[in-house]
Design an enzyme around this catalytic site. Structure first.
Site, PDB file in Angstrom:
ATOM      1  N   ASP A  64      46.605  42.585  43.329  1.00  0.00           N
ATOM      2  CA  ASP A  64      46.848  41.685  42.196  1.00  0.00           C
ATOM      3  C   ASP A  64      47.724  42.319  41.124  1.00  0.00           C
ATOM      4  OD1 ASP A  64      44.957  43.529  41.450  1.00  0.00           O
ATOM      5  OD2 ASP A  64      43.382  42.099  41.008  1.00  0.00           O
TER       6      ASP A  64
ATOM      7  N   ASN B 204      31.509  39.700  37.211  1.00  0.00           N
ATOM      8  CA  ASN B 204      31.180  38.305  37.561  1.00  0.00           C
ATOM      9  C   ASN B 204      31.380  38.040  39.059  1.00  0.00           C
ATOM     10  OD1 ASN B 204      33.931  38.334  37.799  1.00  0.00           O
ATOM     11  ND2 ASN B 204      34.332  36.660  36.374  1.00  0.00           N
TER      12      ASN B 204
ATOM     13  N   HIS C 258      34.086  38.924  40.847  1.00  0.00           N
ATOM     14  CA  HIS C 258      35.461  38.719  41.321  1.00  0.00           C
ATOM     15  C   HIS C 258      35.939  39.887  42.173  1.00  0.00           C
ATOM     16  CE1 HIS C 258      37.108  40.586  37.381  1.00  0.00           C
ATOM     17  NE2 HIS C 258      37.676  41.301  38.325  1.00  0.00           N
TER      18      HIS C 258
ATOM     19  N   GLU D  44      38.446  34.661  40.799  1.00  0.00           N
ATOM     20  CA  GLU D  44      37.342  34.421  39.876  1.00  0.00           C
ATOM     21  C   GLU D  44      36.320  33.454  40.486  1.00  0.00           C
ATOM     22  OE1 GLU D  44      37.057  36.165  37.299  1.00  0.00           O
ATOM     23  OE2 GLU D  44      38.790  36.161  35.975  1.00  0.00           O
TER      24      GLU D  44
END
Ligand code: GLP
Length: 253
Positions: free
Chosen positions: A78, A147, A149, A154
């Site tokens: 990413d 979270n 990810h 996400e």
């Protein structure tokens, strides 16, 4: 380094170490063995603080003459958008600093999504085409966000397929602001490989350390497979190794 134990949880091979250095060294040993077997290996690489120890350990092996990166190719997961490669918070900058500038990899063989690409469709299609042409990653390195990810995939209502542009969640912005001077500097968007790209890697190795990650590790690997916790899909990967320290596996009640 002391390996405390190893075992399986469903499909997942779990290795537990007494320190961050230990787990980093073990993950680097795993990657190094694959590199010796296949000098033109395709490495799927990750950023964040978790894999830094792996890159340090791989660099030490290179300096000791144990590893040769000259034929290695890599694809990073990413990149923030919009951030130029020269920005010291970009993931291109991170990779150069933490690995590429320290070993004999040919930078032309390293790919990170462009953080300045305006044409979203073109950037994503080209990234996935290059990954597919290379035959996909032989091994994908991962960390995990608090979270759940992976890359910048996400929590969502569905699992994503290929490389795409995302809006970062508030939780991710809050977690990553520590790297920036101020919260407003954290980009609100990113390019990321999709979940399908990650799942197609031959092998996946995730490094996770520290008590702060324990709740999400429990949710991802001891709970249901759901896009609400993207990492949970790794329960279904055919060759997934979780390399952790004790704190990351000390689950709250
Ligand atoms: C970022 C990256 C992820 C990484 C996550 C966790 O959001 N896009 O690839 O796994 O941070 O980072 P850390 O290892 O610093 O906790």
């Amino acid at each position: 380094m002391e390996k405390l134990c190893y075992g399986y949880k469903g499909n997942i091979k779990v290795e537990v170490f007494d320190s961050y250095e230990g787990l980093s060294e073990a993950a680097a040993d795993y990657i190094a063995a694959l590199m010796l077997d296949k000098p033109d290996i395709i490495l799927g690489l990750a950023t964040g603080s978790s894999p830094v120890g792996i890159y340090d350990a791989l660099t030490r092996k290179y300096e000791a003459g144990e590893l040769d990166f000259s034929a290695v190719r890599s694809f990073n997961l990413d990149e923030y958008y919009p951030l130029s490669p020269e920005n010291d918070q970009s993931y291109r900058y991170f990779m150069n600093k933490n690995l590429f500038d320290r070993v004999n990899i040919d930078k032309a063989n390293t790919r990170v999504p462009s953080g300045v690409a305006e044409d979203v469709e073109k950037e994503c299609a080209e990234y996935d085409a290059a990954l597919a042409a290379a035959g996909g990653a032989d091994v994908q390195v991962l960390g995990i966000g608090c979270n759940g990810h992976i890359g910048f995939n996400e929590p969502d209502e569905f699992f994503t397929k290929g490389t795409h542009k995302v809006s970062l969640s508030e939780a991710t912005i809050q977690a990553n602001k520590r790297f920036f001077e101020k919260e407003e500097d954290v980009p609100r968007f990113a390019y990321t490989m999709g979940i399908c790209d990650i799942m197609q890697a031959q092998r996946v190795v995730m490094v996770v350390s520290g008590a702060a990650k324990a709740p999400v590790v429990k949710q991802a690997f001891f709970g249901p497979v759901t896009p609400r916790c993207p990492a949970s899909i790794l329960q279904l990967h055919r060759d997934f190794t979780l390399v952790a320290d004790e704190a990351a596996l000390a689950f709250p009640d």
